[in-house]
Design an enzyme around this catalytic site. Structure first.
Site, PDB file in Angstrom:
ATOM      1  CB  ILE A 190       2.599 -20.953  13.524  1.00 13.51           C
ATOM      2  CG1 ILE A 190       3.708 -20.854  14.577  1.00 13.51           C
ATOM      3  CG2 ILE A 190       2.671 -22.263  12.741  1.00 13.51           C
ATOM      4  CD1 ILE A 190       5.117 -20.761  14.044  1.00 13.51           C
TER       5      ILE A 190
ATOM      6  CB  THR B 152      -1.454 -24.818  23.358  1.00 12.63           C
ATOM      7  OG1 THR B 152      -0.250 -24.691  22.588  1.00 12.63           O
ATOM      8  CG2 THR B 152      -2.438 -25.658  22.621  1.00 12.63           C
TER       9      THR B 152
ATOM     10  CB  VAL C 217       9.390 -22.062  11.784  1.00 15.78           C
ATOM     11  CG1 VAL C 217       9.300 -22.973  10.587  1.00 15.78           C
ATOM     12  CG2 VAL C 217       7.999 -21.694  12.271  1.00 15.78           C
TER      13      VAL C 217
ATOM     14  CE  LYS D 102       7.527 -26.773  19.268  1.00 15.10           C
ATOM     15  NZ  LYS D 102       7.020 -25.798  18.369  1.00 15.10           N
TER      16      LYS D 102
ATOM     17  NE  ARG E 110      17.202 -22.515  21.371  1.00 17.58           N
ATOM     18  CZ  ARG E 110      18.421 -22.309  20.918  1.00 17.58           C
ATOM     19  NH1 ARG E 110      19.260 -23.307  20.813  1.00 17.58           N
ATOM     20  NH2 ARG E 110      18.816 -21.098  20.562  1.00 17.58           N
TER      21      ARG E 110
ATOM     22  CG  HIS F 134      35.732 -31.414  25.171  1.00 19.96           C
ATOM     23  ND1 HIS F 134      34.884 -32.297  24.540  1.00 19.96           N
ATOM     24  CD2 HIS F 134      36.535 -32.150  25.979  1.00 19.96           C
ATOM     25  CE1 HIS F 134      35.163 -33.518  24.944  1.00 19.96           C
ATOM     26  NE2 HIS F 134      36.172 -33.467  25.813  1.00 19.96           N
TER      27      HIS F 134
ATOM     28  CB  CYS G 280       8.300 -21.813  21.939  1.00 22.03           C
ATOM     29  SG  CYS G 280       7.500 -20.858  20.652  1.00 22.03           S
TER      30      CYS G 280
ATOM     31  CG  PHE H 134      11.147 -13.641  23.117  1.00 19.31           C
ATOM     32  CD1 PHE H 134      11.938 -14.775  23.004  1.00 19.31           C
ATOM     33  CD2 PHE H 134      10.203 -13.395  22.130  1.00 19.31           C
ATOM     34  CE1 PHE H 134      11.803 -15.646  21.932  1.00 19.31           C
ATOM     35  CE2 PHE H 134      10.057 -14.256  21.058  1.00 19.31           C
ATOM     36  CZ  PHE H 134      10.865 -15.382  20.954  1.00 19.31           C
ATOM     37  CE  LYS H 135      14.364 -15.627  18.521  1.00 20.05           C
ATOM     38  NZ  LYS H 135      14.684 -16.978  18.079  1.00 20.05           N
TER      39      LYS H 135
HETATM   40  N1  SAJ Z   1      18.254 -18.065  24.792  1.00 22.65           N
HETATM   41  C1  SAJ Z   1      19.305 -17.969  25.705  1.00 22.65           C
HETATM   42  N2  SAJ Z   1      20.502 -18.553  25.405  1.00 22.65           N
HETATM   43  C2  SAJ Z   1      20.703 -19.222  24.224  1.00 22.65           C
HETATM   44  C3  SAJ Z   1      19.633 -19.328  23.303  1.00 22.65           C
HETATM   45  C4  SAJ Z   1      18.416 -18.740  23.608  1.00 22.65           C
HETATM   46  O1  SAJ Z   1      19.156 -17.371  26.788  1.00 22.65           O
HETATM   47  O2  SAJ Z   1      21.824 -19.706  24.026  1.00 22.65           O
HETATM   48  C5  SAJ Z   1      16.954 -17.445  25.110  1.00 22.65           C
HETATM   49  C6  SAJ Z   1      16.526 -16.359  24.108  1.00 22.65           C
HETATM   50  O3  SAJ Z   1      17.131 -15.131  24.412  1.00 22.65           O
HETATM   51  C7  SAJ Z   1      15.036 -16.367  24.311  1.00 22.65           C
HETATM   52  C8  SAJ Z   1      14.710 -17.823  24.609  1.00 22.65           C
HETATM   53  O4  SAJ Z   1      15.941 -18.424  24.989  1.00 22.65           O
HETATM   54  O5  SAJ Z   1      14.658 -15.577  25.419  1.00 22.65           O
HETATM   55  C9  SAJ Z   1      14.113 -18.591  23.449  1.00 22.65           C
HETATM   56  O6  SAJ Z   1      14.795 -18.274  22.237  1.00 22.65           O
HETATM   57  P1  SAJ Z   1      15.196 -19.385  21.163  1.00 22.65           P
HETATM   58  O7  SAJ Z   1      15.886 -18.710  20.054  1.00 22.65           O
HETATM   59  O8  SAJ Z   1      15.925 -20.500  21.826  1.00 22.65           O
HETATM   60  O9  SAJ Z   1      13.810 -20.027  20.711  1.00 22.65           O
HETATM   61  P2  SAJ Z   1      12.386 -19.460  20.179  1.00 22.65           P
HETATM   62  O10 SAJ Z   1      11.456 -19.432  21.342  1.00 22.65           O
HETATM   63  O11 SAJ Z   1      12.526 -18.239  19.372  1.00 22.65           O
HETATM   64  O12 SAJ Z   1      11.984 -20.667  19.175  1.00 22.65           O
HETATM   65  C10 SAJ Z   1      11.989 -22.006  19.657  1.00 22.65           C
HETATM   66  C11 SAJ Z   1      12.763 -22.887  18.658  1.00 22.65           C
HETATM   67  N3  SAJ Z   1      13.000 -24.190  19.263  1.00 22.65           N
HETATM   68  C12 SAJ Z   1      14.249 -24.728  19.319  1.00 22.65           C
HETATM   69  O13 SAJ Z   1      15.228 -24.166  18.921  1.00 22.65           O
HETATM   70  C13 SAJ Z   1      14.335 -26.098  19.918  1.00 22.65           C
HETATM   71  C14 SAJ Z   1      11.954 -23.023  17.358  1.00 22.65           C
HETATM   72  O14 SAJ Z   1      12.580 -23.933  16.485  1.00 22.65           O
HETATM   73  C15 SAJ Z   1      10.525 -23.494  17.667  1.00 22.65           C
HETATM   74  O15 SAJ Z   1       9.738 -23.616  16.489  1.00 22.65           O
HETATM   75  C16 SAJ Z   1       9.884 -22.457  18.562  1.00 22.65           C
HETATM   76  O16 SAJ Z   1      10.641 -22.430  19.805  1.00 22.65           O
HETATM   77  C17 SAJ Z   1       8.436 -22.859  18.812  1.00 22.65           C
HETATM   78  O17 SAJ Z   1       7.542 -22.253  18.183  1.00 22.65           O
HETATM   79  O18 SAJ Z   1       8.194 -23.806  19.564  1.00 22.65           O
END
Ligand code: SAJ
Length: 430
Positions: A14, A85, A174, A225, A232, A263, A279, A344-345
């Site tokens: 960040i 953190t 982000v 935040k 999520r 739906h 996160c 991780f993704k």
């Molecule tokens: N994941 C799933 N199923 C989904 C979506 C995600 O299993 O449908 C998994 C991903 O594979 C991954 C994890 O969740 O392992 C997290 O991925 P992510 O794309 O949901 O989120 P991050 O960690 O890359 O980023 C998140 C984001 N937060 C939200 O969407 C609410 C981002 O906007 C934040 O800035 C970031 O956390 C952060 O820094 O806090």
């Protein structure tokens, strides 16, 4: 007073993009990091993390003289703290259970490091995701280090007119992989401890933020935040729980979710091997540790998502048993398991808190003949898990008897389906 020099403390995923965005708007930016390697890399105009387009922006900013990195803070007009953190595991007395608690030591160290160079009129912004109350704590740490200056805070007797240093929480939001675009386009939550702290922060972010800068107080900004990421996490837990239920009922969860999502008011997320990253898998604990008796749903979602890797490993054990039933003349040592994806993704190289890494680590202990891993986003084929051979997609397809799909990288989606037993945690072969 305008912001001529901006300092960003913590040059990670960040802090570095944020520093680069200010520098690209021709602000003088001093990036501070305790990691000498990161500092040297940035000062060469290079980057030590992977994020699309960031390398070009940092290179231009350093070459044109707007961005420099150092290990020791220097005077500036605004300081943005973007340090980690993490959490530490401690026994929660209220609930008598192990609940990870936020570790604010990096924020405290960063505050103590900038305190000596602060002057009247400066702005200090905490960007790191933090538990409720952390920004006020930071103001207290700063005040303790600089008794000659006045700071805002709930206990402070100073009003907006006689505060020397403004303090706010403006959480980053982000998405890794889209940081450069989202830094500019996303709305920004601005939580000043006082109204003037917020106004000064809006002025600063408007340097490059095109989204709306929405003002609230520091505590609400902290909670906003944590709420976004917990929301999520809860939604992904719902999808993960469905996948386990559907597996028992012999229903294709991917088809089920796509049907339910027709739906007009339903939008279920996708199940997977677990929730990773630094996160979503971390931030809910900041709410749970503060309010363990109230945050029941948020806590349960964490447990559901954290238990998914073990469920996948169990599926692999069943697949091994199935293979031996189908091939009675073979033994466990004849089996090759290929694991697809370690990040991780999808489509990133970040291995932090990755459920795929956890699963492959466990598979490597099952004593099968060979465990292969394919991670197209890592450079080279350097071993990242002991005993697991990194290989190419085509070699894994040809050599493995059991295929475990863990991340939906584009390369895997584009390739043909391999022959053999498949455990598809992301539903790409549905
Ligand atoms: N994941 C799933 N199923 C989904 C979506 C995600 O299993 O449908 C998994 C991903 O594979 C991954 C994890 O969740 O392992 C997290 O991925 P992510 O794309 O949901 O989120 P991050 O960690 O890359 O980023 C998140 C984001 N937060 C939200 O969407 C609410 C981002 O906007 C934040 O800035 C970031 O956390 C952060 O820094 O806090």
């Amino acid at each position: 007073m305008s912001f001529n020099t901006i300092s960003v403390i913590g040059l990670g995923y960040i802090g570095l993009p944020t520093a680069a965005m200010f520098a690209s708007c021709k602000k003088n930016v001093i990036g501070v990091d305790v990691n000498q390697h990161a500092v040297d890399t940035i000062n060469r105009g290079e980057i030590h993390i992977v994020e699309p387009d960031l390398d070009m922006i940092v290179h231009a900013a350093v070459t044109e003289g707007y961005l420099k990195a150092t290990t020791v803070p220097e005077p500036a007009d605004a300081f943005l703290i973007a340090v980690p953190t993490p959490f530490k595991s401690t026994l929660n007395k209220e609930s008598d259970s192990e609940i990870p608690e936020p570790d604010l030591s990096y924020i405290k160290k960063a505050s103590e490091a900038i305190a000596p160079v602060l002057k009247k009129g400066d702005l200090v912004i905490l960007e790191s995701t933090s538990p409720v109350g952390a920004t006020e704590k930071m103001a207290v740490w700063l005040a303790a280090a600089r008794p000659d200056l006045t700071f805002p805070g709930p206990e402070s007797s100073y009003s907006d007119t006689n505060i020397d240093v403004n303090v706010a929480h403006c959480p980053e939001r982000v998405l890794p992989g889209h940081v450069v675009r989202e830094l500019v386009e996303n709305d920004r939550v601005i939580g000043g401890i006082t109204a003037k702290c917020s106004a000064r922060s809006v002025e600063l972010y408007k340097t490059f933020v095109q989204g709306e800068c929405v003002i609230t107080n520091a505590r609400t900004a902290e909670m906003a935040k944590l709420t976004e990421n917990s929301c999520r996490d809860v939604q992904i837990a719902f999808a993960n729980e469905l996948s386990i239920i559907c597996d028992k009922l012999d229903i294709d969860v991917w088809e089920l979710i796509s049907l339910a999502n027709r739906h007009p008011r339903i939008n279920i997320l996708q199940p997977g091997p677990g929730v990773g990253g630094h996160c979503i898998a971390v931030d809910p604990w900041f709410i749970i540790s503060g309010q363990p008796n109230e945050a029941k749903l948020i806590h349960q979602a964490r447990l559901v998502n954290d238990s998914k890797p073990a469920w996948v490993v169990n599926k692999v054990k069943h697949a091994i048993a199935d293979f031996l039933l189908l091939n009675p003349n073979k033994s466990v040592s004849d089996i090759t398991i290929a694991c697809y994806g370690l990040a991780f993704k999808a489509d990133i190289d970040d291995l932090r808190e990755s459920p795929a890494m956890q699963i492959v680590g466990e598979i490597s202990k099952l004593n099968v003949g060979s465990v292969l891993a394919v991670e197209p986003n890592l450079k080279g084929l350097v071993e990242v898990i002991s005993g697991v051979t990194m290989t190419s997609l085509s070699s894994a397809h040809s050599n493995a008897n059991i295929h475990v799909l863990l991340v939906e990288h584009s390369q895997f989606i584009e390739a043909d389906k391999p022959a053999g037993i498949i455990i598809d945690t992301k539903g790409i072969y549905k």
